[in-house]
Design an enzyme around this catalytic site. Structure first.
Site, PDB file in Angstrom:
ATOM      1  N   ASP A 129      17.741  23.466   9.627  1.00  0.00           N
ATOM      2  CA  ASP A 129      17.365  22.945   8.320  1.00  0.00           C
ATOM      3  C   ASP A 129      16.093  22.108   8.368  1.00  0.00           C
ATOM      4  O   ASP A 129      15.776  21.491   9.389  1.00  0.00           O
ATOM      5  CB  ASP A 129      18.494  22.088   7.744  1.00  0.00           C
ATOM      6  N   GLU A 140       6.852  10.360   2.991  1.00  0.00           N
ATOM      7  CA  GLU A 140       7.855   9.371   3.406  1.00  0.00           C
ATOM      8  C   GLU A 140       7.947   9.314   4.926  1.00  0.00           C
ATOM      9  O   GLU A 140       9.031   9.354   5.511  1.00  0.00           O
ATOM     10  CB  GLU A 140       9.222   9.733   2.799  1.00  0.00           C
ATOM     11  N   CYS A 183      18.903   9.126  -3.196  1.00  0.00           N
ATOM     12  CA  CYS A 183      19.572   9.135  -1.897  1.00  0.00           C
ATOM     13  C   CYS A 183      19.914   7.724  -1.425  1.00  0.00           C
ATOM     14  O   CYS A 183      20.933   7.510  -0.769  1.00  0.00           O
ATOM     15  CB  CYS A 183      18.708   9.844  -0.862  1.00  0.00           C
TER      16      CYS A 183
END
Length: 658
Positions: free
Chosen positions: A191, A325, A421
């Site tokens: 992923d 980020e 999140c």
């Protein structure tokens, strides 16, 4: 890869056997339980006025066929609900609540109803693009979302004994195990956002099913092998990205951004998206301790050293830039544009905890404590209903509004985020705080965090109950009492001695003691009996902190720390502009009591200077006459509490002048 598992290593004490009873932390735990969890449930159902919608519950209702409509939010929107369920599981482990459990069970029924017949579960690909599952792992976070479901399922089953969500998670994990691997017909990939790896380790621990542990090992070992999976996938979908549909890109996905530019065992520098990196490093440490894999542990050590010695902020936050980020490069730690996502510090805490299972060293506990006491709690307002995504070192509200490069820096916490999140991540961490306080290995009980708590465990064949009393972060007295100690026989207490305590003294049952100090822990072995008390007095004097010369942003600047808390200046106490202030070198750092919203906190007061324009400056932008320096009283507040009064400027690093 099939792991050769080892089973003896220090493990956290089960959450149901630890209860937090601490003057400082219990209010946080209560706030999460009584305010944050209910508030976030309202947010997940889009019932918070003037907040960005979550879409999460509605997406599940659409995927389950309960209502019609279009998918809303990001590809990974499901994870907001999963992290909420995980936090609920931890809260229920601490204290049963029939009403909360009923709400969670209803949410779990909705999740189960959205699961497909083959075990697949992801509302975006069920509702929006049902024919494209597993075709864009780079962007769409399918395995990341699955990982958060698994973590929620393990937490909820551990707390309630109910297996409905765990059954959903196992069916999904079985589907993933059948889909990914190096066997013919399987996808040999991983992923874009790591998470599944550490979740599979938890699922293995909960079920004993070795396939899940081996699958975690596959995802870690496969990452970074050439030719790159991400580039192959990009070519197969016509060189497009889910973020810009239909636009053919000239540049393939960055491999270093995804920590996939080389195999994980060869990586030496923390790169790319900070949260993804921390989740992967935590999983690597998980696998290293369970396999006894020296090469994997060596990689963890290198990546740890680079992260905390060259790319970590003084408050335990990481991620220097809002572009992606992400990490940038060694010693690049800007104060006014840093990202320092709350989730990244939570990931760092997870990494530290797992490194403590590999090797008990004070540095891991020190960083865990630094991130917890400063960044994580700063990410949530004291009302439990407002949150920071970004944790800057310096805030100038006018620049946040007017400079596009600083729009990500907020002067006030937000009610919610479209990409939310961080709020549920804070909730799940604080709900599971007991998990990070203690661990136990063969014949040794380790105390990592000095938080008031009670714990029960079996050690050296004895049933033991311990009670930690702590005055932190305001006072330095710590005591570990043997509340229960059935039977007889030696075992060891090992208590972390924080590196910030310049002078630490120890007592045993009120008498001076000299424990063995090793790698930042104080060890004392004896035939412990009920009523024995191992005490520690920590040095709480405020102190100055200086950055390495390579950190250009902090040249000539100083930060203040007292105990585990980093301090900052706020406009509310010091006026504006804060950039005009300097702390006098060698000035006394005095402790003063906070008032109003800061009541109960200890502030730091000292002498400083303020730069002021000369009387004849006439408003000139530039001039040859230097500014005047006038004496100024400076007040610093704990960074974790900043932004709980009227909005204004904030600054951690302050100029220092004679």
């Amino acid at each position: 890869m099939a792991l050769q598992e080892q089973t003896v290593f220090p493990r956290p004490i089960e959450l149901k056997n630890v209860s937090i009873k601490d003057d400082y932390w219990s209010p946080y735990v209560k706030l999460v339980r009584d305010t944050v969890i209910p508030y976030q449930w309202e947010a997940l159902n889009d019932r918070v006025a003037d907040a960005e919608p979550s879409h999460a519950i509605r997406n599940f209702r659409i995927a389950a066929g309960i209502e019609e409509g279009a998918f809303g939010g990001f590809f990974f929107q499901d994870t907001d609900l999963y992290k909420w369920l995980e936090a609920v599981g931890y809260a229920l482990a601490a204290a049963p609540d029939a009403d909360l459990e009923r709400v969670a069970d209803e949410a779990i029924s909705l999740v189960a109803a959205a699961q497909q017949a083959d075990g697949y579960l992801n509302t975006y690909f069920t509702v929006a693009e049902p024919g494209k599952r597993w075709t864009n792992l780079t962007d769409c976070h399918e395995l990341y979302s699955a990982g958060h479901l698994i973590e929620a399922a393990v937490a909820y089953a551990g707390a309630t004994g109910k297996k409905a969500l765990l059954d959903v998670a196992c069916r999904l994990a079985d589907h993933i195990d059948a889909t990914f691997g190096d066997r013919p017909g399987q996808i040999r990939g991983y992923d874009g956002h790591q998470e599944i790896e550490l979740a599979l380790v938890k699922l293995y621990e909960a079920t004993g099913e070795r396939r899940y542990l081996d699958l975690a090992g596959f995802f870690i070992d496969e990452r970074g092998r050439q030719p790159s999976f991400f580039h192959q996938e990009w070519e197969a979908r016509g060189r497009t990205s889910a973020w810009t549909p239909g636009v053919v890109q000239k540049t393939p996905p960055s491999l270093s951004y995804h920590q996939a530019d080389k195999p994980v065992r060869e990586q030496e520098v923390a790169t790319g998206h900070a949260v993804r990196a921390m989740y992967m490093y935590a999983a690597m440490a998980d696998l290293a301790v369970r396999s006894g894999d020296d090469s994997l542990l060596a990689a963890c050590r290198r990546l740890w050293d680079n992260t905390v010695r060259k790319q970590m902020y003084v408050n335990g936050s990481i991620g220097s830039t809002h572009h992606g980020e992400a990490f940038t490069f060694d010693y690049d730690l800007p104060n006014d544009t840093n990202y320092s996502e709350t989730c990244a510090s939570i990931g760092l805490i997870m990494f530290a905890q797992r490194m403590l299972q590999n090797e008990v060293k004070g540095e891991y506990g020190d960083v865990l404590e630094r991130a917890l006491y400063n960044t994580v709690t700063a990410g949530m307002a004291t009302d439990g209903k407002h949150f920071f995504y970004v944790n800057p070192m310096e805030v100038w509200p006018a620049a946040s509004e007017g400079n596009p490069g600083k729009h990500h820096v907020k002067a006030v916490r937000q009610k919610w985020y479209g990409c939310a999140c961080c709020p549920p991540n804070v909730a799940r961490l604080l709900s599971s705080l007991g998990h990070y306080a203690f661990s136990a290995g063969e014949g040794t009980l380790y105390s990592h965090l000095h938080i008031g708590a009670e714990a029960k465990l079996t050690i050296a064949g004895r049933q033991v109950g311990v009670r930690m009393a702590s005055g932190l972060p305001w006072a330095g007295q710590v005591g570990l009492t043997l509340a229960e100690a059935a039977g007889s026989g030696d075992f060891t207490l090992a208590v972390r001695v924080p590196a910030w305590s310049a002078h630490t003294s120890f007592t045993l049952n009120g008498e001076p003691a000299t424990p063995e100090i090793r790698d930042g822990y104080a060890y004392l072995r004896r035939d412990w009996q009920a009523g024995d008390v191992f005490g520690m007095t920590l040095d709480m004097r405020p102190r100055r902190i200086y950055a390495a010369a390579e950190v250009r942003a902090n040249a000539g600047r100083v930060a203040l720390q007292r105990g585990p808390l980093v301090y900052c200046l706020e406009e509310a106490d010091n006026g504006a502009p804060l950039a005009a202030l300097a702390i006098r070198a060698g000035s006394e750092l005095r402790e003063v009591a906070g008032e109003g919203r800061l009541a109960g906190a200890i502030l730091i007061e000292t002498e400083g200077l303020r730069l002021e324009e000369p009387a004849n400056a006439g408003g000139a932008l530039y001039r040859s006459e230097p500014p005047t320096r006038t004496p100024s009283r400076i007040v610093a507040v704990p960074y974790t509490l900043w932004g709980n009064r009227e909005p204004g400027e904030m600054q951690v690093w302050v100029r220092e002048e004679p």
